[in-house]
Structure formats: structure tokens, C-alpha cells
Design a protein around this motif. Structure first.
Motif, PDB file in Angstrom:
ATOM      1  N   LYS A  91      -6.559 -36.050  26.383  1.00  0.00           N
ATOM      2  CA  LYS A  91      -6.606 -36.142  24.737  1.00  0.00           C
ATOM      3  C   LYS A  91      -7.724 -36.612  24.027  1.00  0.00           C
ATOM      4  O   LYS A  91      -8.317 -36.872  23.684  1.00  0.00           O
ATOM      5  N   VAL A  92      -8.058 -37.645  25.742  1.00  0.00           N
ATOM      6  CA  VAL A  92      -9.934 -38.224  25.699  1.00  0.00           C
ATOM      7  C   VAL A  92     -10.684 -38.430  26.410  1.00  0.00           C
ATOM      8  O   VAL A  92      -9.848 -38.740  27.993  1.00  0.00           O
ATOM      9  N   VAL A 108     -11.706 -47.429  23.583  1.00  0.00           N
ATOM     10  CA  VAL A 108     -12.787 -47.579  22.776  1.00  0.00           C
ATOM     11  C   VAL A 108     -12.695 -46.216  21.818  1.00  0.00           C
ATOM     12  O   VAL A 108     -11.800 -46.230  20.615  1.00  0.00           O
ATOM     13  N   ALA A 109     -13.169 -44.893  22.919  1.00  0.00           N
ATOM     14  CA  ALA A 109     -12.816 -43.843  21.528  1.00  0.00           C
ATOM     15  C   ALA A 109     -11.178 -43.101  21.380  1.00  0.00           C
ATOM     16  O   ALA A 109     -10.590 -43.340  20.240  1.00  0.00           O
ATOM     17  N   SER A 110     -10.316 -43.639  22.319  1.00  0.00           N
ATOM     18  CA  SER A 110      -8.978 -43.986  22.035  1.00  0.00           C
ATOM     19  C   SER A 110      -8.250 -43.934  20.915  1.00  0.00           C
ATOM     20  O   SER A 110      -7.474 -43.996  20.042  1.00  0.00           O
ATOM     21  N   LYS A 111      -8.661 -45.485  20.437  1.00  0.00           N
ATOM     22  CA  LYS A 111      -8.379 -46.441  18.864  1.00  0.00           C
ATOM     23  C   LYS A 111      -9.064 -46.437  18.334  1.00  0.00           C
ATOM     24  O   LYS A 111      -8.501 -46.212  17.525  1.00  0.00           O
ATOM     25  N   GLU A 115     -17.057 -42.924  17.089  1.00  0.00           N
ATOM     26  CA  GLU A 115     -18.295 -43.975  15.834  1.00  0.00           C
ATOM     27  C   GLU A 115     -17.622 -44.783  15.736  1.00  0.00           C
ATOM     28  O   GLU A 115     -16.746 -44.816  15.335  1.00  0.00           O
ATOM     29  N   VAL A 116     -18.473 -46.271  15.775  1.00  0.00           N
ATOM     30  CA  VAL A 116     -17.382 -47.377  15.745  1.00  0.00           C
ATOM     31  C   VAL A 116     -18.771 -48.238  15.336  1.00  0.00           C
ATOM     32  O   VAL A 116     -20.005 -48.266  15.245  1.00  0.00           O
ATOM     33  N   GLU A 117     -18.014 -49.133  13.868  1.00  0.00           N
ATOM     34  CA  GLU A 117     -19.598 -50.027  13.164  1.00  0.00           C
ATOM     35  C   GLU A 117     -19.537 -50.545  13.596  1.00  0.00           C
ATOM     36  O   GLU A 117     -18.886 -51.903  14.090  1.00  0.00           O
TER      37      GLU A 117
END
Length: 123
Positions: A91-92, A108-111, A115-117
Motif C-alpha cells: 500500500k505504500v 513518513v509517506a504512510s503517516k 509531501e510534508v511541510e
């Protein structure tokens, strides 16, 4: 500044992981708290933690989150993914030059998404 998780590495990636596990990330004289607050210290501190380069720090996250890794030798990259426990489908899926970078990106992508600020000072 928004950073794509698929390209994050070094302090930026380590900060993202620290945010997720509820730890502060220190760079120089700045302490980035997991709640988004930024503190200035009086003296420079060692940078860290180093989840994407230190197995003692990043390894337990891989184990706890059950992140799977595969080496793609022809592409010279590592693939990291999570499986859906009900369907068995991945899934990721993320890639990286090392197993830890690929796994940290997957975590990180799973949570937090693709994209992250990130604080401008880290980018």
C-alpha cells in the motif's frame, strides 16, 4: 516549505521521522520540537537523531512498523513498502539509495503523505 518525501534525505528526512515518533530534532543551536515549535539554544548541539543512517535508531521503527525491504540491483536502489494485512497488497511504496532511507521514506509517506511541510531552515 513543502518537500516531497520521495526526495527527502539527511536532516530533512530525520526531522520528518523525529516528528512522527515524538522526538525533538536538533541542528546546530536550534531544537525543532515535535509539536512544531522551534527553540534557540545558547550553544550548538550535535545534530540528530539520525534515523536514516543509524540502524540502532532507524531499525526499531522498521521492525515495529513492519516495513518490508527489497534490493533492486539493476536499478541500484532499495524498495520499501507496507503490506495491507487484509489483502496482502503493497500500500505504500518508496525507493531510496540505502535500505534505511527507503524505509524512513516509507514510514513518513504512510503517516504524512507524499509531501510534508518542513521548516525552511532545514530545507
Amino acid at each position: 516549505m513543502k518537500i516531497k518525501v520521495s526526495t527527502a534525505s539527511g536532516p530533512v528526512l530525520d526531522w520528518m521521522v523525529a516528528k512522527l515518533v515524538g522526538k525533538s530534532y536538533v541542528k546546530g543551536d536550534t531544537d525543532y520540537a515535535p509539536d512544531g515549535r522551534i527553540y534557540q539554544r545558547g550553544t550548538a548541539q550535535p545534530t540528530g537523531p539520525h534515523y536514516s543512517t543509524d540502524w540502532a535508531q532507524g531499525g526499531p521503527i522498521l521492525e515495529r512498523e513492519r516495513i518490508c525491504l527489497e534490493e533492486r540491483k539493476k536499478m541500484s536502489v532499495w524498495l520499501a513498502y507496507l503490506r495491507d494485512v487484509t489483502t496482502g497488497e503493497s500500500k505504500v511504496i518508496t525507493y531510496g539509495p540505502t535500505p534505511l532511507i527507503a524505509a524512513c521514506r516509507c514510514f513518513v509517506a504512510s503517516k504524512l503523505g507524499d509531501e510534508v511541510e518542513v521548516p525552511d531552515e532545514l530545507a
